[in-house]
Design an enzyme around this catalytic site. Sequence first.
Site, PDB file in Angstrom:
ATOM      1  N   ASP A  26       0.862  -1.172   0.000  1.00  0.00           N
ATOM      2  CA  ASP A  26       0.000   0.000   0.000  1.00  0.00           C
ATOM      3  C   ASP A  26       0.911   1.237   0.000  1.00  0.00           C
ATOM      4  O   ASP A  26       2.088   1.151   0.373  1.00  0.00           O
ATOM      5  CB  ASP A  26      -0.878  -0.035   1.258  1.00  0.00           C
ATOM      6  CG  ASP A  26      -1.771   1.179   1.354  1.00  0.00           C
ATOM      7  OD1 ASP A  26      -2.461   1.488   0.368  1.00  0.00           O
ATOM      8  OD2 ASP A  26      -1.766   1.829   2.425  1.00  0.00           O
ATOM      9  N   ASP A  28      -0.145   5.095   0.797  1.00  0.00           N
ATOM     10  CA  ASP A  28      -0.328   6.111   1.830  1.00  0.00           C
ATOM     11  C   ASP A  28      -0.261   5.488   3.223  1.00  0.00           C
ATOM     12  O   ASP A  28      -0.976   4.540   3.506  1.00  0.00           O
ATOM     13  CB  ASP A  28      -1.693   6.789   1.637  1.00  0.00           C
ATOM     14  CG  ASP A  28      -1.571   8.291   1.735  1.00  0.00           C
ATOM     15  OD1 ASP A  28      -1.034   8.769   2.755  1.00  0.00           O
ATOM     16  OD2 ASP A  28      -1.979   8.975   0.792  1.00  0.00           O
ATOM     17  N   ASP A 225      -1.269  -0.404   6.022  1.00  0.00           N
ATOM     18  CA  ASP A 225      -1.444   0.295   7.310  1.00  0.00           C
ATOM     19  C   ASP A 225      -2.899   0.281   7.742  1.00  0.00           C
ATOM     20  O   ASP A 225      -3.215   0.754   8.832  1.00  0.00           O
ATOM     21  CB  ASP A 225      -0.962   1.749   7.201  1.00  0.00           C
ATOM     22  CG  ASP A 225      -1.881   2.601   6.343  1.00  0.00           C
ATOM     23  OD1 ASP A 225      -2.212   2.157   5.222  1.00  0.00           O
ATOM     24  OD2 ASP A 225      -2.272   3.692   6.788  1.00  0.00           O
TER      25      ASP A 225
HETATM   26 MG    MG Z   1      -2.744   3.240   3.460  1.00  0.00          MG
END
Ligand code: MG
Length: 342
Positions: A26, A28, A225
Amino acid sequence: MSQGVTTRPEGSGQPLSEAYDTALLDLDGVVYAGGSAIVHAVDSLAEARAGGMHLAYVTNNALRTPDAVAEHLTELGIPTGADDVITSAQAVARLISEQVPAGSRVLVIGGEGLRVALRERGLTPVESADDDPAAVVQGYGGPELTWGRFAEASYAVARGLPWFASNTDLTIPSGRGIAPGNGAAVEVVRIATGAEPQVAGKPLPPMHRETILRTGAKRPLVVGDRLDTDIEGAFNGEVDSLLVLTGVTDGRQLLAAPPQHRPTYVDADLRGLLTGQPEVTEDGAGFRCGGWTATAGADQLELAGEGDALDGLRALCAAAWTAAGDGSCELDGGKALARLGL
Ligand SMILES: [Mg+2]
């Protein structure tokens, strides 16, 4: 991947960069935040790649093209080609191409990334409900997207055309705060039409399928995240996952995670790719990891010992997830997490 419900983080004797052939990362909150690289990301990714791990970047953001994302990563010091970027625009374009005749026109409510992805599948992006589209697709259009575009989508959807969404993330982080994401835009059209779109992005299978088709990964590790997109996407795709704590998830959310949100591994940041992962063991005293022992008390999680904070968190995960079974742990972990500074 272990069978049944995950009740503790797994150990790995090998560095994860050797145990898995491809990292599906991922962006961001994992690689960058607000345009700058996250601490240890650049060096850790370089080392993982030098060791032979293939790195691919998987984003729900349909606005930017793979070329633009690759250029951004390269500027940050992470050399990346467009082929190593997989977007929800690509996943939804494939989904559409499987359901409409070849060469069909598709009404686009969104940005350049979506148009490029449609053309790649031989579809023709159009701008009006009166341009004879065979389908409607919505992807994040950025702050310039005007209200009239939602009206355009609504006219076409109300006529019964198949409706697709790249993703349904309700929010998107911006440098100034939290902004409405594509999911919020999809809600506008849903409210106006009463229809339901087909969705491609994480955590849904079309996105995972797209990453596997494009990377050819045999033993992928999802790195993210966010529990309800990255980790749930890995769960749905039946592959292992690494949660890093550099983004939106905190210790409290992790301890309360239901089975589909429980990662295989937990680490502070991307340095976790380069190391093995410690085992959590169980004995009469509780769940042990490193110097810590965690137990589930009557109304809170208890933690004893000392050592690396991440080991304490791994032990607490085992205590919380075991107590919760296939539900969500309701025991208070606040005091234990405070001891770890998490
Ligand atoms: Mg993310």
